[in-house]
Design an enzyme around this catalytic site. Sequence first.
Site, PDB file in Angstrom:
ATOM      1  N   ASP A 131      48.149  28.634  34.666  1.00 25.58           N
ATOM      2  CA  ASP A 131      47.783  30.126  34.858  1.00 25.58           C
ATOM      3  C   ASP A 131      48.374  30.733  36.301  1.00 25.58           C
ATOM      4  O   ASP A 131      47.357  30.990  37.136  1.00 25.58           O
ATOM      5  CB  ASP A 131      46.301  30.273  34.641  1.00 25.58           C
ATOM      6  CG  ASP A 131      45.826  31.864  34.410  1.00 25.58           C
ATOM      7  OD1 ASP A 131      46.800  32.700  34.623  1.00 25.58           O
ATOM      8  OD2 ASP A 131      44.778  32.244  34.139  1.00 25.58           O
ATOM      9  N   HIS A 191      47.386  35.336  34.079  1.00 20.40           N
ATOM     10  CA  HIS A 191      46.461  36.646  33.482  1.00 20.40           C
ATOM     11  C   HIS A 191      46.401  37.633  34.346  1.00 20.40           C
ATOM     12  O   HIS A 191      46.134  38.880  33.834  1.00 20.40           O
ATOM     13  CB  HIS A 191      45.258  36.043  32.969  1.00 20.40           C
ATOM     14  CG  HIS A 191      44.214  35.845  33.740  1.00 20.40           C
ATOM     15  ND1 HIS A 191      43.895  34.746  34.332  1.00 20.40           N
ATOM     16  CD2 HIS A 191      43.390  36.744  34.216  1.00 20.40           C
ATOM     17  CE1 HIS A 191      42.744  34.720  35.121  1.00 20.40           C
ATOM     18  NE2 HIS A 191      42.608  35.965  34.728  1.00 20.40           N
ATOM     19  N   SER A 220      39.716  35.531  40.118  1.00 17.54           N
ATOM     20  CA  SER A 220      40.862  35.044  39.500  1.00 17.54           C
ATOM     21  C   SER A 220      42.132  35.379  40.256  1.00 17.54           C
ATOM     22  O   SER A 220      42.249  36.419  41.183  1.00 17.54           O
ATOM     23  CB  SER A 220      41.127  35.712  38.158  1.00 17.54           C
ATOM     24  OG  SER A 220      40.626  34.974  37.368  1.00 17.54           O
TER      25      SER A 220
HETATM   26  N1  ARG Z   1      38.423  33.930  31.568  1.00 21.07           N
HETATM   27  C1  ARG Z   1      39.392  34.285  32.600  1.00 21.07           C
HETATM   28  C2  ARG Z   1      38.919  35.740  33.511  1.00 21.07           C
HETATM   29  O1  ARG Z   1      37.753  35.920  33.072  1.00 21.07           O
HETATM   30  C3  ARG Z   1      40.698  34.162  32.139  1.00 21.07           C
HETATM   31  C4  ARG Z   1      41.012  35.561  31.218  1.00 21.07           C
HETATM   32  C5  ARG Z   1      42.370  35.612  30.697  1.00 21.07           C
HETATM   33  N2  ARG Z   1      42.840  34.816  29.740  1.00 21.07           N
HETATM   34  C6  ARG Z   1      42.610  34.998  28.378  1.00 21.07           C
HETATM   35  N3  ARG Z   1      43.133  33.931  27.404  1.00 21.07           N
HETATM   36  N4  ARG Z   1      42.043  36.158  27.985  1.00 21.07           N
HETATM   37  O2  ARG Z   1      39.665  36.269  33.812  1.00 21.07           O
HETATM   38  N1  ASP Z   2      38.609  34.637  34.995  1.00 23.67           N
HETATM   39  C1  ASP Z   2      37.900  35.509  36.039  1.00 23.67           C
HETATM   40  C2  ASP Z   2      38.856  36.458  36.698  1.00 23.67           C
HETATM   41  O1  ASP Z   2      39.845  36.894  36.201  1.00 23.67           O
HETATM   42  C3  ASP Z   2      37.304  34.552  36.916  1.00 23.67           C
HETATM   43  C4  ASP Z   2      36.033  34.267  36.613  1.00 23.67           C
HETATM   44  O2  ASP Z   2      35.287  34.932  35.859  1.00 23.67           O
HETATM   45  O3  ASP Z   2      35.586  32.935  36.720  1.00 23.67           O
HETATM   46  O4  ASP Z   2      38.837  37.016  37.773  1.00 23.67           O
END
Ligand code: ARG
Ligand code: ASP
Length: 720
Positions: free
Chosen positions: A221, A85, A655
């Site tokens: 990921d 991502h 991330s």
């Molecule tokens: N929640 C994770 C973060 O905040 C992954 C985000 C990307 N993935 C998604 N399905 N949108 O970045």
């Molecule tokens: N998914 C988040 C990021 O892209 C990480 C988090 O918020 O825990 O940095």
Amino acid sequence: MKKLVFLFLVVLISFGPVRAGEGMWLPILLEQLNEPEMKSMGMRISAEDIYSINKSSLKDAILLFGRGCTAEIISDQGLILTNHHCGYGQIQAHSTIEHDYLTTGFWAMNQSEELSNPGLSVTLLIRMEDVTAKALAGVEPGMSEKARSEKIRENIAGIEKAAIENTHYNARVRPFYYGNEYYLFVTETFNDVRLVGAPPSNIGKFGGDTDNWMWPRHTGDFSLFRIYAGKDNKPADYSPDNVPYVPKRHLNISLKGAEKGDFTFVFGYPGTTQEYLPSHAIEMITGTENPPAIRLRGKRLDIFDRYMNQSDLVRIQYSAKHAGVANYWKKMIGENRGIKRLNAIEKKQKLEQGFMEWASADPLRNSKYGKLVPEFEALYARLSGLNEDETYLIEAALGVEAFRFAYSFSRLVSAAENASGNPEQVGKIIEQLKQTADGYYKNYHMPVDRSVFATLMQDWFEHQESGRIPVELVQASIPYGSNYEAWAKDLFDNSMFADRQKVNELLNGFKTKKVKKITSDPVYKLASGVYNHYFNRLQPELAILNAHTDSLQRIYMQGLMEFQPNRRFYPDANSTLRVTYGKVDDYFPRDAVHYRHYTTLEGIMEKEDPDIYDYVVEPKLKELFRNKDYGRYAAPDGTMRIAFIASNHTTGGNSGSPVLDADGNLIGVNFDRNWEGTMSDLMYDPDQCRNISIDIRYCLFVIDKLAGAGHLVDEMTLVN
Ligand code: ARG
Ligand code: ASP
């Protein structure tokens, strides 16, 4: 006496010493603050191995990736690992209907196939230093806030300049603890970063936005890039002559995995946390800001979904936008639930009560801190309304793509209007706008945007009085009553911004006297109204109140540190390099439910659904699963481990961060948190907060067995 005991209890109960797991620590202070605890939790290396001023250390392998992620160097040829991502925008940019790398994945089979990414950079930290004394030199207690910040700004400029003289480095001084301390960061940035490999989305984004922020998780990921440098190994702009960067340090990889109770740490660039806000701020965030943002984003996502399901082209065009909007939508939902469940507001109120009693017990303290809490209360009462207005403006008006795009023409308008003598400047802006337009229309489907406009305007008008909405919008809406669809249709029928052809024509044959074509465009007019409302009405007031909150917060922070002398305070995240540590751990999300600390390939097969894009499992993966053909990447129990959770305190920006074991070897890549724990940006709960990491063995299995890119694994250093 009684009072003292009471105070002591309040302190202990509501905010005892930092619990293991909580905290994002500064690498240079680890030895002093954390090393004993880290060792007692199982760490076998030293703080000096993590960050050293004298020799190469793990920090030399850690990168800020792009603007908001972390990556790590995993070979002596500059190979780097981050999340799928995090590289998503780049993977998407290289994707077309014919070469849909998002869907099929991408693997460079040799270095000449690696793809360049204009605009992408990675940054290494060269060193950091506590410069509090220098930054605050000349700051006197009685100074006005304005004089104070000017003095500090001046000091900082001097420090930054001196730090990088005669080098190609950059320097930044950042405030910590709300301006009670300052640290200098000297960095080195590389601009030639090429895409090396990405799994197909049904691995890299398996479970999509449905599984996002959730445990149990089965997302692969990760993606791979490579840093290129000039022949002298120094940063250089993209050139086919550049060569793979030779790093001072790359991470070793362990295939041993981690089990419950094992020590782990995460080394990376957490973006923002706000652990020391007063209760009033938490009330504002969870009560005033999050609810409309959640609702408006939910509506926008429904529209994206509808169109994306109808067309592959629209699916590709809107995939990154969808992921972006969905991500914080879901995060806010989790955050609100977590804050409620933790009784965070009440806990903060209790703390504030204790703080006020402590302050009032001593005249000097009383003069410094006695009025803080009521001042916060008054300030947040005023801020809340403005923040609500800002939320609507951003989430409703700026949710309309055409508004954002049209407003980028305002530079052309002002250049054309007041500088008819300067055709060169106009020409330059036109060239830039042509590029912006190319990128914009590549990923634009007008019917989506038109529907978004109708829906968001309706929501806004139904929830706020018209006095709080930009007047241009209110006036334009009048002829349509509550028929938002009709308004949208007219607006998009009559705007050139709905039509790439028309915008191209304008840009190709632009003459200054044609500027009216822009200024009389209905979308442009509304967009200007929205932005002017923001710049002229909201922002000035917000800036004053926010500056006031900042200075109160600085004093409050200082007060809290005096009030709780035994509490180990860590600075809020601010996109600087941090270490956080914890243990691999399971958790109980709700009554009677237990979540194990790892997931396996079995779980991917359970979730498989060939009819849903995000849950498709490829035949090749199924075959490897059927034959249990995992090679050296299998766990000792014969399973293929996919992801694991631990109690490391992480946030957005972490991330892509490496998850390291007790010996400092790479065992996973951080990519998310569990939904129950997303309030950790405001208040951490050791019971519920877990970071989610992909197991490095699954990454290598995908690279080697699934993609047949074993040459990349050969490049890495596997230590056991
Ligand atoms: N929640 C994770 C973060 O905040 C992954 C985000 C990307 N993935 C998604 N399905 N949108 O970045
Ligand atoms: N998914 C988040 C990021 O892209 C990480 C988090 O918020 O825990 O940095």
